[in-house]
Design a protein around this motif. Structure first.
Motif, mmCIF file in Angstrom:
data_model
loop_
_atom_site.group_PDB
_atom_site.id
_atom_site.type_symbol
_atom_site.label_atom_id
_atom_site.label_comp_id
_atom_site.label_asym_id
_atom_site.label_seq_id
_atom_site.Cartn_x
_atom_site.Cartn_y
_atom_site.Cartn_z
ATOM 1 N N TYR A 220 -44.950 -35.091 -24.169
ATOM 2 C CA TYR A 220 -44.143 -35.829 -23.201
ATOM 3 C C TYR A 220 -42.913 -35.016 -22.818
ATOM 4 C CZ TYR A 220 -41.496 -39.691 -21.133
ATOM 5 O OH TYR A 220 -40.769 -40.481 -20.292
ATOM 6 N N LEU A 221 -42.271 -34.431 -23.841
ATOM 7 C CA LEU A 221 -41.083 -33.626 -23.582
ATOM 8 C C LEU A 221 -41.422 -32.425 -22.704
ATOM 9 C CD1 LEU A 221 -38.964 -33.445 -26.854
ATOM 10 C CD2 LEU A 221 -38.321 -34.396 -24.665
ATOM 11 N N VAL A 222 -42.553 -31.786 -23.024
ATOM 12 C CA VAL A 222 -42.931 -30.612 -22.227
ATOM 13 C C VAL A 222 -43.159 -31.018 -20.776
ATOM 14 C CG1 VAL A 222 -44.764 -28.934 -21.839
ATOM 15 C CG2 VAL A 222 -43.838 -29.252 -24.116
ATOM 16 N N GLU A 223 -43.849 -32.137 -20.590
ATOM 17 C CA GLU A 223 -44.046 -32.629 -19.216
ATOM 18 C C GLU A 223 -42.716 -32.830 -18.523
ATOM 19 O OE1 GLU A 223 -47.865 -35.325 -20.115
ATOM 20 O OE2 GLU A 223 -46.220 -36.308 -19.042
ATOM 21 N N CYS A 224 -41.800 -33.482 -19.256
ATOM 22 C CA CYS A 224 -40.493 -33.756 -18.660
ATOM 23 C C CYS A 224 -39.782 -32.455 -18.263
ATOM 24 C CB CYS A 224 -39.605 -34.539 -19.634
ATOM 25 S SG CYS A 224 -40.152 -36.244 -19.845
ATOM 26 N N THR A 225 -39.840 -31.457 -19.155
ATOM 27 C CA THR A 225 -39.133 -30.219 -18.818
ATOM 28 C C THR A 225 -39.774 -29.530 -17.628
ATOM 29 O OG1 THR A 225 -40.394 -29.020 -20.470
ATOM 30 C CG2 THR A 225 -38.214 -29.791 -21.115
ATOM 31 N N HIS A 226 -41.110 -29.654 -17.516
ATOM 32 C CA HIS A 226 -41.749 -29.080 -16.328
ATOM 33 C C HIS A 226 -41.240 -29.758 -15.072
ATOM 34 C CE1 HIS A 226 -45.449 -27.262 -18.516
ATOM 35 N NE2 HIS A 226 -44.418 -26.474 -18.502
ATOM 36 N N ARG A 227 -41.172 -31.071 -15.145
ATOM 37 C CA ARG A 227 -40.706 -31.812 -13.982
ATOM 38 C C ARG A 227 -39.264 -31.435 -13.662
ATOM 39 N NH1 ARG A 227 -37.414 -36.160 -14.456
ATOM 40 N NH2 ARG A 227 -38.001 -37.040 -16.456
ATOM 41 N N ILE A 228 -38.448 -31.282 -14.697
ATOM 42 C CA ILE A 228 -37.044 -30.911 -14.482
ATOM 43 C C ILE A 228 -36.953 -29.525 -13.848
ATOM 44 C CG2 ILE A 228 -34.871 -30.342 -15.626
ATOM 45 C CD1 ILE A 228 -35.590 -32.445 -17.703
ATOM 46 N N ALA A 229 -37.853 -28.635 -14.309
ATOM 47 C CA ALA A 229 -37.805 -27.278 -13.778
ATOM 48 C C ALA A 229 -38.099 -27.260 -12.289
ATOM 49 C CB ALA A 229 -38.802 -26.396 -14.527
ATOM 50 N N THR A 230 -38.863 -28.248 -11.815
ATOM 51 C CA THR A 230 -39.123 -28.258 -10.379
ATOM 52 C C THR A 230 -37.944 -28.830 -9.607
ATOM 53 O OG1 THR A 230 -40.064 -30.464 -10.411
ATOM 54 C CG2 THR A 230 -41.589 -28.643 -10.761
ATOM 55 N N GLY A 231 -36.902 -29.270 -10.318
ATOM 56 C CA GLY A 231 -35.709 -29.745 -9.629
ATOM 57 C C GLY A 231 -35.551 -31.259 -9.638
ATOM 58 N N ASP A 232 -36.458 -31.941 -10.331
ATOM 59 C CA ASP A 232 -36.344 -33.404 -10.390
ATOM 60 C C ASP A 232 -35.449 -33.779 -11.563
ATOM 61 O OD1 ASP A 232 -38.801 -36.066 -11.025
ATOM 62 O OD2 ASP A 232 -36.642 -36.113 -10.657
ATOM 63 N N PHE A 233 -34.244 -34.244 -11.247
ATOM 64 C CA PHE A 233 -33.282 -34.507 -12.317
ATOM 65 C C PHE A 233 -33.227 -35.975 -12.716
ATOM 66 C CE2 PHE A 233 -32.592 -30.313 -12.284
ATOM 67 C CZ PHE A 233 -31.473 -29.767 -11.687
ATOM 68 N N SER A 234 -34.298 -36.704 -12.465
ATOM 69 C CA SER A 234 -34.259 -38.117 -12.875
ATOM 70 C C SER A 234 -34.394 -38.195 -14.389
ATOM 71 C CB SER A 234 -35.369 -38.906 -12.185
ATOM 72 O OG SER A 234 -36.601 -38.240 -12.338
ATOM 73 N N PRO A 235 -33.759 -39.204 -15.004
ATOM 74 C CA PRO A 235 -33.701 -39.221 -16.466
ATOM 75 C C PRO A 235 -35.050 -39.518 -17.113
ATOM 76 C CG PRO A 235 -32.684 -41.178 -15.573
ATOM 77 C CD PRO A 235 -33.011 -40.301 -14.403
#
Lengths: 419, 133, 276
Positions: A220-235
């Motif tokens: 789950y964390l890895v998924e989240c970091t991938h999403r963050i890396a694309t610029g999505d800063f939602s919590p």
């Protein structure tokens, strides 16, 4: 200092946290501790059980041995008794054996009571005592030399009766005890196997649970970091029913995202400000020329207006106006660039855009001593794009190229259409 | 000693020459005005001037190069730099390479003439260069 | 015709400054010997000025005994003194202001710590350790002062045009240092020119304006260009017309001022970037 910590912790909690932190806590550490405790207890139970079992078997063994000795003594007594009635010897042996049996019986009386009932035990004792007293009677007869076959045969019958009874009971006791001990041994043999199976099963089960606890949140964390890396800063939102050490990580990441969000805006602005700052210095320098021209013209007019012809005066006034216009366009170029506007996509003349950008950076170009050569394909089709942002990109390219530049080179900007 | 100060004025802004030229003449000097640095350099090779006034930021040839050329040719020529891009580094470089003075744009004609007067002074001319009242 | 400013973390710097001034026949100025003039002109007791040079003004205006105005006053007199040219100035006050003036030669003198300690022991008969502690404390205080007042690191060599490392403060080294300084200042690069003289005048005028307006806003930024003054202040509310008028009147009385523009709470770049 303690108070301060609590205060700080309160301040730092935010709405994004609340979702994560509202769940009951079941930490990883707790989970592993529980498993560990379980297995420790289990092992201890097995060990303690084994120790107790072995202890019991030991006691049982002793008892079985005692019972066997008792039986032996009784049987010996009977043999001696039979010998006496047959050959008139071994009476003392019989008495001795019976006495041995009595002592064994006395020593193990309490244990016997646990195996057989109180009544039965009482019966054995009584029988043995009877047997012994009968033998005593015989002894007395022998000693006194009385040879009464009627009495003897009566005693013999009683002896036989009690004797058989005793042997029977003793043998039964021994058998019973031996069976009991065998059963116990069997049980003890089976326990390790059962526990091994139980441990394996539970172990597999627990291992699977633990792995899930690790792998799932990590994924789950890895998924989240991938999403963050694309610029999505939602919590990060909570997805499990409990919280644990991973929650701390998630909360920390959420906090970081908040910072990033606020910094992102600031960074974009600061980039622009920096570009504006660089350009402003250049613009200021460039303005010095038209300003100087205005200064010189105005002063000349002021000092010489009496001597100048109308034509000359007119020319100077026009010069003033032209130089003022020139200043305006130098400044306007910068203002247009700096003005923040919504991102609009429109058809652009890229060639003109490039040239405008070069004009903006004109001062920097001159200062660095570089020459900019543009190769713009003549019939470049209009492209859709955001003029402001493209200008900023081009500008950054030019400014960066100039920075790493030696004063005798050429920066070429070929602009061709690409499919 | 020559009667009049011989000055060469080089600036790619036409107005500078147009305005300063007459002012210098009025103050009692001879002046030749150039907008093209290459042409100016050619002229400098032909004639020795007392004072050369040049801008720095020009296309093709940089004012510093002009300064160097002039100093190579003649020790006596006073080179005055006029520039809109004055910085500490530029000023020191110009002085290092032998400029007589540096004045930043924008300036007033009379300030400019004051510098010319200083140059004339150092060449031994009597102070006849006065800005028109 | 030039100005030398010398910054050093040791009294040897002061000696060199004085010797250089003597050799070149320049006038010697340091922030201390100008204090009496400052005191007279601005009516501040010298003791307070001395403290201002040691303690940086802290943010808590009321409780700090040293006001930022004092430093502005000292800067003003130093800047106006430097207009005379042919000055050797020893000190840190005003250093950032004159960085942009081409004919100022900024010199940094670095002396060997061991020798500094030994030199310190002599006059007051201090032990080695005591002397060392005194020197370290002084260095630290000076660095803190410069960082607080000017936000610069005075030890950073890139602030200076000439950095001299005095090895062991033997007489030869000092002599070498002096010769280096003297020959450097005679170099063409550091000769004044119309442009640089203008720069210096602008700096002095800016200082004078700041001093005049110090009671209104001690953090005011002032730029001058040939008599036109631009002031940027955040201490006045936008509609304070009277205050602005007062400022303009005060400043116009200063000699050489032709025109003044007042900008209130004006952050040019951010405004422009926001398209206003």
């Amino acid at each position: 200092m303690y108070k301060k910590n609590i205060f700080q912790k309160k301040l730092v909690s935010t709405t994004a946290d609340n979702g994560l932190l509202e769940r009951p806590q079941f930490s990883f550490r707790l989970h592993i501790s529980l498993v560990f405790i379980f297995f420790s207890l289990f092992s201890m139970a097995i060990i303690v059980g084994s120790v107790i079992a072995i202890n019991r078997i030991q006691k049982k063994l002793h008892f079985v041995q005692a019972s066997e000795r008792y039986l032996f003594e009784i049987e010996q007594a009977r043999r001696s008794e039979k010998n006496y009635f047959l050959y008139g010897t071994n009476l003392e042996n019989a008495v001795q054996n019976a006495s041995n049996a009595k002592s064994i019986l006395s020593q193990n009386l309490q244990k016997i009571v646990t195996v057989l009932s109180a009544e039965q035990t009482e019966t054995i004792v009584v029988h043995l005592d009877r047997y012994r007293s009968l033998l005593q009677e015989l002894m007395v007869l022998e000693k006194n030399g009385i040879d009464s076959s009627a009495k003897k045969s009566k005693i013999e019958n009683s002896l036989r009766k009690y004797g058989a009874e005793m042997v029977k009971v003793a043998a039964a006791l021994v058998d019973k005890e031996q069976d009991s001990m065998n059963a116990m041994l069997h049980l003890i043999q089976r326990i390790p196997i059962y526990s091994l199976v139980v441990v394996l099963l539970i172990g597999l089960f627990v291992a699977r649970f633990l792995v899930q606890r690790l792998i799932k949140p990590l994924k789950y964390l890895v998924e989240c970091t991938h999403r963050i890396a694309t610029g999505d800063f939602s919590p990060i939102k909570p997805i499990r029913k409990y919280r644990d050490e991973f929650t701390t990580v998630e909360v920390a990441i959420n906090r970081m995202l908040e910072q990033l969000k606020s910094h992102e805006a600031a960074m974009v602005e600061s980039h622009k400000l920096r570009a504006v700052g660089t350009l402003t210095a250049g613009v200021a320098h460039e303005l010095n020329n038209p300003l100087n021209n205005i200064m010189l013209t105005a002063h000349t007019m002021l000092e010489d207006y009496k001597d100048l012809s109308e034509d000359e005066l007119l020319e100077m006034v026009n010069d003033l106006i032209n130089e003022a216009d020139r200043s305006r366009s130098i400044v306007r170029n910068l203002l247009d660039f700096a003005r923040e506007s919504e991102s609009i996509s429109e058809p652009l003349d890229l060639g003109a855009l490039v040239n405008d950008t070069i004009k903006l950076a004109l001062n920097q170009v001159k200062v660095s001593g570089a020459k900019i050569e543009t190769q713009i394909q003549p019939d470049l089709p209009r492209t859709r794009g955001d003029g402001q942002q493209l200008k900023q990109v081009f500008l950054n390219l030019i400014l960066n190229a100039l920075v790493t530049f030696k004063s005798s080179g050429i920066v070429t900007k070929p602009l061709k259409s690409q499919c | 000693m020559k009667e009049k100060l011989e000055i060469l004025l080089l600036d790619d802004e036409a107005i500078v020459g147009n305005r300063l030229g007459p002012a210098i003449k009025k103050a009692g000097c001879n002046v030749e005005v150039f907008e093209d640095p290459q042409k100016a350099l050619n002229r400098i090779n032909e004639k020795e001037f007392d004072v050369v006034v040049t801008d720095i930021m020009m296309a093709d040839v940089n004012g510093i190069q002009v300064l160097e050329e002039v100093r190579k040719k003649s020790d006596k020529t006073k080179v005055i730099i006029i520039t809109g891009y004055a910085t500490v580094a530029l000023a020191r470089e110009a002085m290092d390479k032998g400029a007589f003075d540096i004045i930043a744009k924008p300036f007033r004609p009379k300030d400019f003439l004051a510098v010319i007067a200083k140059a004339a002074d150092s060449l031994g001319y009597k102070r006849e260069i006065v800005a028109a009242a | 015709m030039s100005i030398i400013t010398i910054t050093a973390g040791s009294y040897i710097g002061r000696q060199i400054a004085k010797s250089a001034a003597k050799r070149l026949d320049y006038e010697y100025v340091d922030s201390k010997n100008i204090l009496s003039l400052v005191s007279k002109e601005f009516g501040v007791p010298e003791s307070k000025l001395v403290r201002a040079l040691k303690e940086a003004p802290s943010g808590i205006g009321m409780f700090s005994k040293t006001k930022p105005e004092y430093i502005i006053f000292i800067e003003t007199l130093i800047a106006e003194y430097l207009l005379k040219n042919n000055i050797v100035y020893y000190g840190v006050v005003g250093l950032p202001l004159i960085q942009e003036v081409p004919h100022v030669l900024n010199v940094q003198i670095i002396a060997n710590l061991e020798d500094r300690i030994k030199n310190r022991m002599k006059p007051d008969n201090l032990s080695y350790d005591k002397a060392r502690k005194v020197i370290e404390k002084e260095d630290e205080e000076q660095a803190k002062w410069a960082a607080a007042v000017y936000d610069i690191d005075i030890k950073n060599s890139s602030l200076y045009d000439l950095v001299i490392n005095i090895g062991h403060m033997k007489d030869d080294d000092v002599e070498d240092a002096l010769e280096t300084i003297i020959s450097t200042v005679k170099h063409k690069k550091f000769q004044p020119m119309t442009y640089s003289l203008r720069c210096m005048k602008n700096v002095a005028m800016s200082c004078r304006v700041r001093a005049t307006l110090a009671d209104i806003d001690s953090k005011m930024q002032v730029k001058s260009d040939e008599g036109t003054i631009y002031t940027y202040t955040k201490a006045i509310k936008k509609k304070a017309h009277d205050k602005v008028l007062e400022m303009k009147q005060k400043v116009m009385r200063i000699e050489g001022v032709k025109h003044i523009e007042v900008f209130i709470d004006y952050d040019l770049f951010t405004k422009v970037a926001h398209g206003q």
